[in-house]
Scaffold this active site. Structure first.
Site, short mmCIF file in Angstrom:
data_model
loop_
_atom_site.label_atom_id
_atom_site.label_comp_id
_atom_site.label_asym_id
_atom_site.label_seq_id
_atom_site.Cartn_x
_atom_site.Cartn_y
_atom_site.Cartn_z
N ASN A 25 -43.05 -36.65 -0.51
CA ASN A 25 -44.49 -36.08 -0.84
C ASN A 25 -45.22 -37.53 -0.98
OD1 ASN A 25 -44.66 -36.70 -3.49
ND2 ASN A 25 -43.83 -34.83 -3.60
N GLY A 33 -36.97 -28.97 -3.09
CA GLY A 33 -36.54 -29.09 -1.93
C GLY A 33 -35.55 -30.13 -1.66
N ASP A 35 -36.15 -33.41 -1.20
CA ASP A 35 -36.63 -34.46 -2.04
C ASP A 35 -36.19 -34.65 -3.37
OD1 ASP A 35 -37.99 -36.74 -2.98
OD2 ASP A 35 -39.92 -35.67 -2.86
N THR A 119 -40.60 -28.30 6.88
CA THR A 119 -40.13 -26.80 7.43
C THR A 119 -40.08 -26.02 6.13
OG1 THR A 119 -38.01 -27.33 7.46
CG2 THR A 119 -39.39 -27.41 9.54
N GLY A 120 -39.90 -26.73 4.91
CA GLY A 120 -39.89 -25.98 3.70
C GLY A 120 -41.07 -25.74 3.07
N TYR A 122 -43.89 -27.41 3.06
CA TYR A 122 -44.80 -27.69 3.72
C TYR A 122 -45.08 -26.83 5.18
CZ TYR A 122 -45.63 -31.94 1.31
OH TYR A 122 -46.22 -33.01 0.40
P1 ADP Z 1 -41.10 -30.27 3.11
O1 ADP Z 1 -42.03 -30.47 1.84
O2 ADP Z 1 -41.40 -31.50 4.07
O3 ADP Z 1 -41.21 -28.88 4.09
P2 ADP Z 1 -38.72 -29.60 1.83
O4 ADP Z 1 -37.86 -30.09 1.02
O5 ADP Z 1 -39.39 -28.42 1.14
O6 ADP Z 1 -39.80 -30.44 2.72
O7 ADP Z 1 -37.86 -28.73 3.16
C1 ADP Z 1 -37.71 -29.33 4.34
C2 ADP Z 1 -36.27 -28.91 5.04
O8 ADP Z 1 -35.28 -29.46 4.27
C3 ADP Z 1 -36.13 -27.12 4.89
O9 ADP Z 1 -35.85 -26.76 6.20
C4 ADP Z 1 -35.17 -27.08 3.75
O10 ADP Z 1 -34.42 -25.67 3.73
C5 ADP Z 1 -34.44 -28.38 3.88
N1 ADP Z 1 -33.61 -28.64 2.72
C6 ADP Z 1 -33.67 -28.38 1.38
N2 ADP Z 1 -32.90 -28.93 0.60
C7 ADP Z 1 -31.91 -29.65 1.59
C8 ADP Z 1 -30.73 -30.31 1.33
N3 ADP Z 1 -30.07 -30.62 0.31
N4 ADP Z 1 -30.06 -30.85 2.68
C9 ADP Z 1 -30.48 -30.58 3.68
N5 ADP Z 1 -31.78 -30.03 3.91
C10 ADP Z 1 -32.50 -29.39 2.95
#
Ligand code: ADP
Length: 173
Positions: A25, A33, A35, A119-120, A122
């Protein structure tokens, strides 16, 4: 092109690549997520380095070391929040991929892994985001030879299947 873009399923923090990309962010101070997972796996030093970066604008990218990760580098990029399916959101997401790949090139990175940015939390629709990701990665690889492999890391089997399907289709075109 076919052997340069690889779809994998699993946790991006476990990958043995030169760089992993963080869907961060604008504060760059960690979050939920992917991050949160990256900061947990990399350790506190990552947060300390991120503090010095003073945040990051949407669509931009900044690089840090990977600390306790296998990856030597983390490229932090800030995806757009999905609100109203505007073209502007598509463009900001495209910029995340473009700017991350440009940074990777400058740093001499040969293998890089992306999560599905935006895609999470956001809320960007997965199929639309995946098409944008693949288009930008393909464009970059057509013009640059510096990066050998780009991994698209999907969280969960349904995301994996969808991404694989979109990639196969885009490679036919
Ligand atoms: P954003 O805020 O950009 O949407 P998120 O972290 O919420 O970021 O989600 C982005 C994508 O990362 C989602 O598709 C989620 O399922 C995926 N994700 C979450 N944790 C992991 C991980 N440890 N490794 C790979 N992908 C992940």
């Amino acid at each position: 092109m076919k052997d340069k873009i690889i779809v994998v399923e699993g946790d991006i923090t476990k990958l043995d690549v030169d760089a992993i990309v963080n869907a961060a962010n604008r504060s760059l101070l960690g979050g939920g997520g992917v991050d949160g997972a990256i900061h947990r796996a990399a350790g506190r030093e990552l947060l300390e380095e991120c503090r010095k970066l003073k945040g990051c604008e949407t669509g931009e990218a900044k690089i840090t070391k990977g600390y306790n990760l296998k990856a030597k580098w983390v490229i932090h990029t800030v995806g757009p929040v999905w609100r109203d399916s505007s073209v502007q959101e598509d463009e900001f997401l495209a910029r995340c991929y473009r700017n991350s790949l440009a940074l990777a090139k400058v740093q001499g990175i040969k293998t890089i892994a992306f999560p599905a940015i935006s895609t999470g939390a956001y809320n960007f629709p997965m199929d639309r985001a995946t098409k944008i990701a693949i288009k930008e990665i393909k464009n970059f690889l057509l013009k640059n030879n510096s990066i050998e492999k780009v991994f698209l890391v999907c969280f969960g089997i349904s995301a994996y299947k969808m991404t694989q399907r979109i990639l196969e289709k885009s490679l036919e075109d």
